[in-house]
Design a protein around this motif. Structure first.
Motif, PDB file in Angstrom:
ATOM      1  N   PHE A  73       0.245  -1.272  -0.170  1.00 17.67           N
ATOM      2  CA  PHE A  73      -0.168  -0.207   0.252  1.00 17.67           C
ATOM      3  C   PHE A  73       0.628   1.415  -0.218  1.00 17.67           C
ATOM      4  O   PHE A  73       0.727   2.540  -0.287  1.00 17.67           O
ATOM      5  N   GLU A  74       2.224   0.995   0.469  1.00 16.79           N
ATOM      6  CA  GLU A  74       3.014   2.243   0.600  1.00 16.79           C
ATOM      7  C   GLU A  74       2.734   2.670  -0.522  1.00 16.79           C
ATOM      8  O   GLU A  74       3.785   3.582  -0.959  1.00 16.79           O
ATOM      9  N   LYS A  75       4.231   1.423  -0.986  1.00 15.58           N
ATOM     10  CA  LYS A  75       4.261   1.720  -2.243  1.00 15.58           C
ATOM     11  C   LYS A  75       3.356   1.793  -4.037  1.00 15.58           C
ATOM     12  O   LYS A  75       3.374   2.828  -4.871  1.00 15.58           O
ATOM     13  N   ALA A  76       2.069   1.763  -3.304  1.00 12.77           N
ATOM     14  CA  ALA A  76       1.556   2.429  -4.476  1.00 12.77           C
ATOM     15  C   ALA A  76       0.801   4.772  -3.857  1.00 12.77           C
ATOM     16  O   ALA A  76       0.674   4.863  -4.790  1.00 12.77           O
ATOM     17  N   VAL A  77       1.022   4.217  -2.837  1.00  8.74           N
ATOM     18  CA  VAL A  77       0.727   6.119  -2.584  1.00  8.74           C
ATOM     19  C   VAL A  77       2.154   6.571  -3.253  1.00  8.74           C
ATOM     20  O   VAL A  77       1.891   7.970  -3.677  1.00  8.74           O
ATOM     21  N   GLU A  78       3.133   6.139  -2.978  1.00  3.65           N
ATOM     22  CA  GLU A  78       4.572   6.686  -3.209  1.00  3.65           C
ATOM     23  C   GLU A  78       4.192   7.255  -5.503  1.00  3.65           C
ATOM     24  O   GLU A  78       4.518   7.979  -5.772  1.00  3.65           O
ATOM     25  N   HIS A  79       3.986   6.215  -5.769  1.00  2.66           N
ATOM     26  CA  HIS A  79       3.320   5.558  -7.510  1.00  2.66           C
ATOM     27  C   HIS A  79       2.243   6.581  -7.529  1.00  2.66           C
ATOM     28  O   HIS A  79       2.134   6.759  -9.116  1.00  2.66           O
ATOM     29  N   GLY A  80       1.592   7.491  -6.892  1.00  2.88           N
ATOM     30  CA  GLY A  80       0.003   8.392  -7.289  1.00  2.88           C
ATOM     31  C   GLY A  80      -0.534   8.140  -7.221  1.00  2.88           C
ATOM     32  O   GLY A  80      -2.131   7.958  -7.434  1.00  2.88           O
ATOM     33  N   ALA A  81      -1.190   6.533  -6.316  1.00  8.37           N
ATOM     34  CA  ALA A  81      -2.778   6.191  -6.249  1.00  8.37           C
ATOM     35  C   ALA A  81      -3.246   7.032  -5.698  1.00  8.37           C
ATOM     36  O   ALA A  81      -3.191   7.822  -4.525  1.00  8.37           O
ATOM     37  N   HIS A  82      -4.672   7.110  -6.247  1.00  7.97           N
ATOM     38  CA  HIS A  82      -6.049   7.731  -6.075  1.00  7.97           C
ATOM     39  C   HIS A  82      -6.774   7.626  -4.307  1.00  7.97           C
ATOM     40  O   HIS A  82      -6.865   7.741  -4.097  1.00  7.97           O
ATOM     41  N   GLY A  83      -6.292   5.719  -5.069  1.00  4.43           N
ATOM     42  CA  GLY A  83      -6.978   4.865  -3.837  1.00  4.43           C
ATOM     43  C   GLY A  83      -6.723   3.702  -3.675  1.00  4.43           C
ATOM     44  O   GLY A  83      -5.876   2.924  -4.229  1.00  4.43           O
ATOM     45  N   LEU A  84      -6.917   2.878  -2.579  1.00  2.00           N
ATOM     46  CA  LEU A  84      -6.510   1.844  -2.304  1.00  2.00           C
ATOM     47  C   LEU A  84      -7.204   0.845  -2.381  1.00  2.00           C
ATOM     48  O   LEU A  84      -8.273   0.905  -1.941  1.00  2.00           O
ATOM     49  N   GLU A  85      -7.003   0.041  -2.513  1.00  2.00           N
ATOM     50  CA  GLU A  85      -8.450  -1.192  -2.701  1.00  2.00           C
ATOM     51  C   GLU A  85      -7.838  -2.732  -2.130  1.00  2.00           C
ATOM     52  O   GLU A  85      -6.780  -3.053  -1.635  1.00  2.00           O
ATOM     53  N   THR A  86      -8.792  -3.561  -1.131  1.00  3.35           N
ATOM     54  CA  THR A  86      -8.337  -4.725  -0.633  1.00  3.35           C
ATOM     55  C   THR A  86      -9.635  -5.674  -0.053  1.00  3.35           C
ATOM     56  O   THR A  86     -10.542  -5.157  -0.979  1.00  3.35           O
ATOM     57  N   ASP A  87      -8.904  -6.603   0.321  1.00  8.97           N
ATOM     58  CA  ASP A  87      -9.417  -6.982   0.664  1.00  8.97           C
ATOM     59  C   ASP A  87     -10.288  -7.669   2.267  1.00  8.97           C
ATOM     60  O   ASP A  87      -8.380  -7.909   3.096  1.00  8.97           O
ATOM     61  N   VAL A  88     -11.309  -7.869   2.746  1.00 10.65           N
ATOM     62  CA  VAL A  88     -11.451  -7.659   4.492  1.00 10.65           C
ATOM     63  C   VAL A  88     -12.170  -8.898   5.078  1.00 10.65           C
ATOM     64  O   VAL A  88     -12.983  -9.422   3.983  1.00 10.65           O
ATOM     65  N   HIS A  89     -11.042  -9.748   6.003  1.00  8.43           N
ATOM     66  CA  HIS A  89     -12.105 -10.973   6.652  1.00  8.43           C
ATOM     67  C   HIS A  89     -11.679 -10.420   8.048  1.00  8.43           C
ATOM     68  O   HIS A  89     -11.523  -9.451   8.546  1.00  8.43           O
ATOM     69  N   LEU A  90     -12.328 -10.937   8.888  1.00  4.85           N
ATOM     70  CA  LEU A  90     -12.600 -11.382  10.445  1.00  4.85           C
ATOM     71  C   LEU A  90     -12.142 -12.097  11.388  1.00  4.85           C
ATOM     72  O   LEU A  90     -12.886 -13.039  10.806  1.00  4.85           O
ATOM     73  N   SER A  91     -11.273 -12.547  12.439  1.00  3.89           N
ATOM     74  CA  SER A  91     -10.548 -12.547  12.476  1.00  3.89           C
ATOM     75  C   SER A  91     -11.404 -13.672  13.289  1.00  3.89           C
ATOM     76  O   SER A  91     -12.644 -13.095  13.940  1.00  3.89           O
ATOM     77  N   TYR A  92     -11.336 -14.769  13.815  1.00  3.66           N
ATOM     78  CA  TYR A  92     -12.133 -15.510  14.709  1.00  3.66           C
ATOM     79  C   TYR A  92     -12.696 -14.651  16.277  1.00  3.66           C
ATOM     80  O   TYR A  92     -13.672 -14.701  16.795  1.00  3.66           O
ATOM     81  N   ASP A  93     -11.256 -13.117  16.809  1.00  9.59           N
ATOM     82  CA  ASP A  93     -11.587 -12.543  17.825  1.00  9.59           C
ATOM     83  C   ASP A  93     -11.906 -11.014  17.368  1.00  9.59           C
ATOM     84  O   ASP A  93     -12.262 -10.605  18.107  1.00  9.59           O
ATOM     85  N   ARG A  94     -12.407 -11.035  15.814  1.00  7.76           N
ATOM     86  CA  ARG A  94     -13.125  -9.657  16.244  1.00  7.76           C
ATOM     87  C   ARG A  94     -12.522  -8.625  14.971  1.00  7.76           C
ATOM     88  O   ARG A  94     -12.767  -7.956  15.490  1.00  7.76           O
ATOM     89  N   VAL A  95     -11.007  -9.276  15.112  1.00  8.43           N
ATOM     90  CA  VAL A  95     -10.041  -8.498  14.332  1.00  8.43           C
ATOM     91  C   VAL A  95     -10.751  -7.868  12.817  1.00  8.43           C
ATOM     92  O   VAL A  95      -9.906  -9.128  12.011  1.00  8.43           O
ATOM     93  N   PRO A  96     -10.702  -7.127  11.722  1.00 11.91           N
ATOM     94  CA  PRO A  96     -10.576  -6.884  10.621  1.00 11.91           C
ATOM     95  C   PRO A  96      -9.568  -7.122  10.286  1.00 11.91           C
ATOM     96  O   PRO A  96      -8.746  -6.375  10.520  1.00 11.91           O
ATOM     97  N   PHE A  97      -9.022  -8.000   9.203  1.00 12.33           N
ATOM     98  CA  PHE A  97      -7.487  -7.751   8.402  1.00 12.33           C
ATOM     99  C   PHE A  97      -7.358  -8.096   6.887  1.00 12.33           C
ATOM    100  O   PHE A  97      -8.464  -8.305   6.355  1.00 12.33           O
ATOM    101  N   LEU A  98      -6.642  -7.978   6.375  1.00 15.08           N
ATOM    102  CA  LEU A  98      -7.085  -7.763   4.820  1.00 15.08           C
ATOM    103  C   LEU A  98      -5.713  -9.203   4.422  1.00 15.08           C
ATOM    104  O   LEU A  98      -4.766  -9.751   4.817  1.00 15.08           O
TER     105      LEU A  98
END
Length: 519
Positions: free
Chosen positions: A218-243
């Motif tokens: 994501f930092e590399k995308a920002v360095e190259h002028g990304a307008h936005g960041l796309e990702t995918d989100v799961h939720l761990s068994y103890d309720r933490v959203p992660f990528l």
């Protein structure tokens, strides 16, 4: 056909390799292997065909060796199998090939005209030889009246051959000359009508520059002028959203080394305490596991940085986006059965986003589940829809759509543009596809290849209608002149041969008469 299709669908190579990985568990550039195989088979069969034509040209009887017969069967077999698989399970590749013609059709036209001019050389030779044969037979007929009827039939057949060879060629050539009348290419337009360059969303960050869905990416995308960041989100068994993109941890973590027996488990079945200990970057620096065949070599510093990457949380990404004022769009993976957030996962994610204090308009909310709750808790989110009718979008108060480019372009853009709907298409990695999106006035694209697309300052293959018309007429005129010149050259050549034959025949007849008179 297979080679053309595979070349034109290079944008889909990663997805193809990924699907095979899901089935086999091993990463390999199967797409490049098939491309190489198709190229070798095409080259072999083309050379064999060319050799056969040259032998026929010299009047040598063809005899195909047993080895070549076997090899030709081996050429046909994989082509038929692969084409069947594509037609049965990967029909979208035909849509991509069709899209490529919108960009390349003007150039295909120019190349086709050139090829037809080259092919006219043997055609002209054959037609001229047939004409010489007709004239020579007519000349002979005057000396053999008994065979007139039979010779006339032969002449009719020769004339028929001339028509059968020459007429189809002329019809095809004429069709190619008029081909631009039926060509539509978005990149043929006036300069003032060209829209602004589409903004870029980094697909899982910048996965050609860093391990996907890691902070480095994501930092590399920002360095190259990304307008936005796309990702995918799961939720761990103890309720933490992660990528995480995949539905298991095999491809992008070291789960096989840490807990081999858990390699196929859904990521949401693990606790965050365990997930945070996994390495999410070592795989990226291994040559045999590189996700893209055309990745640039990493520097030593980037290799070391990649080796130390771990799975980030959604909160980590939001912190970066808040700092850099970047938009965030994500697919939200629903938890598996018996997960504590099975029915409330949307609310958990919304609470994490609100807790990050990021400006709400920077969130492109894509999940369709529980939208009413999301609107009530976070009215500033920009809701994003899918490829549905304009009426449905208006009914749900949605002014942005996120669409697979393969589905959008064949269905047309006019209605969405007329309704002032903003369009984001995914996933575009090839410059020609990005140029097509640019010329079609697409607002933004999601890409893996942000390093290259961010450097484009003008769409490829762009030309004005006047310039294309000039090139079209110029090529048509030059090709017609070449064809006329080639035909006149061979016609004159055969006419000279005919006159020489008549002269020699006259001399022979004169000599034979003189000998008869002396006798």
């Amino acid at each position: 056909m297979l080679l053309f299709l595979w070349i034109e669908t290079s944008n889909e190579y990663f997805n193809f390799d990924w699907v095979i990985f899901l089935g086999t568990g091993y990463w390999f550039y199967w797409s490049i292997f098939i491309l190489s195989l198709a190229g070798i088979l095409t080259a072999y069969s083309s050379l064999l065909l060319l050799l056969g034509l040259l032998l026929l040209w010299e009047g040598i009887e063809l005899y195909l060796h047993l080895c070549h017969k076997i090899l030709i069967l081996l050429v046909i077999l994989p082509c038929v199998i692969l084409m069947f698989i594509i037609c049965k399970f990967w029909k979208e590749r035909w849509l991509v090939a069709g899209l490529s013609l919108q960009i390349f059709a003007p150039y295909v036209h120019l190349v086709s005209i050139t090829v037809m001019v080259i092919l006219f050389w043997p055609v002209a030779i054959y037609v001229a030889r047939l004409e010489r044969e007709v004239r020579m037979r007519r000349y002979r007929m005057t000396h053999s009246e008994k065979k007139r009827l039979k010779k006339c039939n032969v002449i009719a057949r020769l004339r028929g051959l001339q028509v059968a060879v020459g007429l189809p060629f002329l019809l095809i050539f004429l069709s190619l000359c008029l081909m631009p009348l039926g060509i539509y290419s978005p990149c043929i337009q006036e300069k003032e009508n060209l829209g602004p360059k589409p903004t870029l969303f980094g697909h899982r960050g910048a996965p050609m520059l860093g391990p996907e869905n890691t902070m480095m990416s994501f930092e590399k995308a920002v360095e190259h002028g990304a307008h936005g960041l796309e990702t995918d989100v799961h939720l761990s068994y103890d309720r933490v959203p992660f990528l995480m993109h995949d539905f298991d941890l095999r491809r992008t973590t070291n789960i096989r080394e840490v807990q081999p027996e858990s390699a196929f488990k859904n990521p949401a079945t693990f606790s965050w305490d365990f997930l945070s200990t996994l390495n999410a970057g070592k795989w990226f620096v291994k040559p045999e596991l590189k996700p893209f065949y055309n990745m640039k070599p990493l520097s030593k510093a980037d290799k070391e940085r990649a080796r130390n990457q771990s799975i980030p949380t959604l909160a980590d990404l939001l912190t970066l986006a808040k700092k850099e004022r970047k938009f965030v769009i994500f697919d939200l993976r629903g938890p598996p059965p018996r997960h504590p957030l099975r029915h409330t996962f949307v609310r958990q994610v919304v609470s994490v986003i609100l807790a990050s204090k990021i400006e709400q308009h920077l969130i492109f909310w894509l999940p369709a589940h529980d939208r009413r709750y999301v609107r009530s808790m976070a009215p500033g989110f920009q809701h994003v829809g899918h490829l549905v009718s304009v009426k449905t979008l208006a009914k749900n108060n949605i002014s942005i759509i996120n669409v697979d480019y393969k589905k959008l372009f064949p269905n047309g853009l006019r209605d969405y543009k007329a309704a002032n709907i903003r369009i984001n298409v995914y996933t575009i990695n090839e410059p020609w596809l990005f140029s097509l999106a640019w010329c079609s006035r697409i607002n933004s694209v999601t890409t893996d290849n942000i390093g290259l697309l961010s450097q484009l300052n003008h769409p490829h293959f762009f030309m004005t209608p006047k310039f294309y018309m000039f090139i079209w007429l110029l090529v048509d005129i030059i090709s017609v002149l070449f064809i006329v010149a080639i035909f006149c050259f061979h016609w004159r050549r055969e006419t000279i041969k005919e006159k020489l034959f008549e002269t020699s025949s006259t001399l022979t007849d004169t000599q034979s008469r003189s000998e008869n008179e002396e006798d």
